[in-house]
Design an enzyme around this catalytic site. Structure first.
Site, mmCIF file in Angstrom:
data_model
loop_
_atom_site.group_PDB
_atom_site.id
_atom_site.type_symbol
_atom_site.label_atom_id
_atom_site.label_comp_id
_atom_site.label_asym_id
_atom_site.label_seq_id
_atom_site.Cartn_x
_atom_site.Cartn_y
_atom_site.Cartn_z
ATOM 1 N N TYR A 143 0.857 -1.183 0.000
ATOM 2 C CA TYR A 143 0.000 0.000 0.000
ATOM 3 C C TYR A 143 0.896 1.235 0.000
ATOM 4 C CZ TYR A 143 -3.467 3.438 1.647
ATOM 5 O OH TYR A 143 -4.303 4.528 1.781
ATOM 6 N N ASP A 238 9.097 2.897 -0.229
ATOM 7 C CA ASP A 238 8.071 3.492 0.617
ATOM 8 C C ASP A 238 8.358 3.069 2.054
ATOM 9 O OD1 ASP A 238 5.887 4.260 2.045
ATOM 10 O OD2 ASP A 238 4.404 3.569 0.582
ATOM 11 N N LYS A 266 4.255 8.713 9.024
ATOM 12 C CA LYS A 266 4.032 8.075 10.331
ATOM 13 C C LYS A 266 5.014 8.548 11.417
ATOM 14 C CE LYS A 266 0.966 4.717 8.504
ATOM 15 N NZ LYS A 266 0.924 3.971 7.278
HETATM 16 C C1 LIG Z 1 0.267 4.466 5.943
HETATM 17 C C2 LIG Z 1 1.000 4.240 4.690
HETATM 18 C C3 LIG Z 1 0.889 5.120 3.597
HETATM 19 C C4 LIG Z 1 -0.128 6.230 3.557
HETATM 20 O O1 LIG Z 1 0.093 7.198 4.529
HETATM 21 P P1 LIG Z 1 -1.136 8.164 4.946
HETATM 22 O O2 LIG Z 1 -0.494 9.148 5.871
HETATM 23 O O3 LIG Z 1 -2.149 7.265 5.606
HETATM 24 O O4 LIG Z 1 -1.665 8.778 3.711
HETATM 25 C C5 LIG Z 1 1.700 4.931 2.510
HETATM 26 N N1 LIG Z 1 2.584 3.920 2.481
HETATM 27 C C6 LIG Z 1 2.711 3.046 3.490
HETATM 28 C C7 LIG Z 1 3.722 1.958 3.407
HETATM 29 C C8 LIG Z 1 1.917 3.164 4.625
HETATM 30 O O5 LIG Z 1 2.026 2.268 5.601
#
Ligand SMILES: *Cc1c(COP(=O)(O)O)cnc(C)c1O
Length: 429
Positions: A143, A238, A266
């Site tokens: 994701y 990511d 995060k």
């Molecule tokens: C949480 C997450 C996102 C998206 O971040 P948001 O602040 O919720 O938009 C993107 N990539 C990864 C790997 C994530 O865990």
């Protein structure tokens, strides 16, 4: 009579779609009533009914020093008295950029944004702008936020472009995204051999945290690195979840691999809306106002978010922070495995730093199809058995779990005794 979670859920559903502002909070996979949180302190969350839970979500990763840490809270309060937003540059943003560049080896320059979604979307635009190519590659089960280009599932054949996985995403856009299997070296080799010159970037969660916890193998990551270099594609890691979570230097430190671009979020915001993308200076130079790739944000580098993030970044740089965090996670994992074994429940775990996964299986999953095969009914029963005993796990089998520095022996022991009873319940069938 005080208010109940059920009353709040009923009321929420009248004005908020599904009663929640992000879908997984609705407990759809596990059923039951979502807990409406009143406050949280250290490793605990307290709901509207006054029930206290040991929290293993940590706001889905950010709360690595625990909730309402006095230093983080004080930094935000202090920043708030100087105004909530300026829409102009600040010295604190430079501190944050310097800290990120120092801690993340692959990041030479960085831009702050407000969410992981925004960071991922901007990184992809920049990769496309830098390479002059349209196609991007992602992996099933990873994701990267909800930008249109990323809500895509695999097409009919391996080398065919993807189809939208969400309503509202144009097929014309989804067709530029190729979706391959995580940890599959042969597939990525075949793809690059056939269409390497069309690929702008490969985006990957180095340790996937959005299909439970699945580690990319060292060999696969090395192959991705080599293929991107060979074909002039950007390797985008990511690290929204793994950054400052699996190690101080993120997954880059764990694998010893240097991506071209990194997406962060995060932990760097300490629980405030803050995310970032960065990487090679020559790539970042393509970004506006220097280059032709547009990107902007009214609240980007927000002073409160930067204050929270910097306060937390200072705490995680204290000597021994990650050793202690890993030791806590390990103690929890070994304890859960032992409890499952006592009751004859097939079970295994994996973890890195303060991030973990557990599976009702004797074999670690390697990719999304492995996870999709798992027994959701068993997970559901375990989830509720734990929640009933005051342990708040992610309400979905496809999410990783998080431990914070505020989790101590008391919380781990309490969690393991809840787990012992929960596994006993499962074993009774
Ligand atoms: C949480 C997450 C996102 C998206 O971040 P948001 O602040 O919720 O938009 C993107 N990539 C990864 C790997 C994530 O865990």
């Amino acid at each position: 009579m005080s208010i109940t979670n059920q009353q709040l859920f009923d009321r929420a559903q009248r004005t908020i779609p599904g009663g929640v502002n992000s879908p997984v909070r609705a407990f759809r996979q596990v059923g039951g009533v979502p807990r409406f949180i009143d406050r949280a302190e250290g490793p605990y969350m307290i709901d509207a009914e006054g029930t206290r839970y040991i929290d293993y979500i940590g706001s889905w990763g950010p709360m690595i020093v625990g909730h309402a840490h006095p230093e983080v809270t004080a930094a935000v309060q202090k920043a708030a008295t100087r105004s909530l937003s300026f829409g102009a540059p600040t010295a604190d943003e430079i501190d944050m950029a310097e800290a990120i560049c120092k801690l993340m080896p692959a990041v030479e320059q960085v831009r702050l944004v407000s969410s992981g979604t925004e960071a991922g979307m901007s990184a992809i635009r920049l990769a496309r702008g830098f390479t002059g190519r349209d196609a991007i590659v992602k992996f099933e089960g990873c994701y990267h936020g909800h930008a249109d280009s990323l809500l895509v599932k695999a097409g009919s054949g391996l080398l065919t472009f993807g189809n939208p996985s969400s309503g509202g995403v144009p097929a014309d856009l989804a067709k530029h995204t190729l979706v391959l299997e995580f940890n599959n070296i042969a597939q990525i080799e075949e793809l690059f051999a056939k269409r390497g010159s069309e690929i702008a970037c490969v985006i990957v969660e180095p340790i996937a945290g959005n299909m439970n916890f699945i580690r990319g193998t060292q060999a696969w990551h090395q192959r991705l690195r080599a293929l991107c270099t060979e074909h002039g594609a950007m390797l985008v890691w990511d690290e929204v979840m793994t950054g400052f979570r699996v190690a101080l230097g993120g997954a880059q430190q764990v694998y010893g691999i240097r991506p071209d671009m990194v997406v962060m979020g995060k932990v760097i915001g300490g629980g405030m809306p803050l995310a970032a993308f960065g990487g090679r200076a020559d790539v970042m130079a393509k970004l506006s106002p220097l280059g032709s790739v547009y990107q902007a944000g009214t609240l980007s580098g927000n002073p409160l978010a930067v204050a929270a993030g910097m306060a937390q970044l200072r705490l995680i740089q204290q000597p021994g922070f990650y050793e202690r965090l890993s030791a806590t996670t390990q103690k929890l994992m070994r304890g859960l495995e032992a409890a499952a074994a006592r009751h004859g429940v097939p079970f295994c775990t994996d973890s890195e730093g303060g991030m973990f996964g557990f599976y009702f299986s004797t074999r670690l999953p390697q990719n999304y199809p492995d996870m999709a095969d798992a027994d959701v009914e068993v997970f559901k029963r375990f989830f509720h058995a734990m929640l009933d005993r005051g342990v708040y796990l992610a309400p979905s089998m496809f999410e990783a779990g998080f431990v914070s520095a505020a989790h101590g022996d008391v919380e781990i022991e309490a969690t393991l005794s809840a787990a012992d009873a929960a596994f006993a319940e499962l074993a009774r069938g």
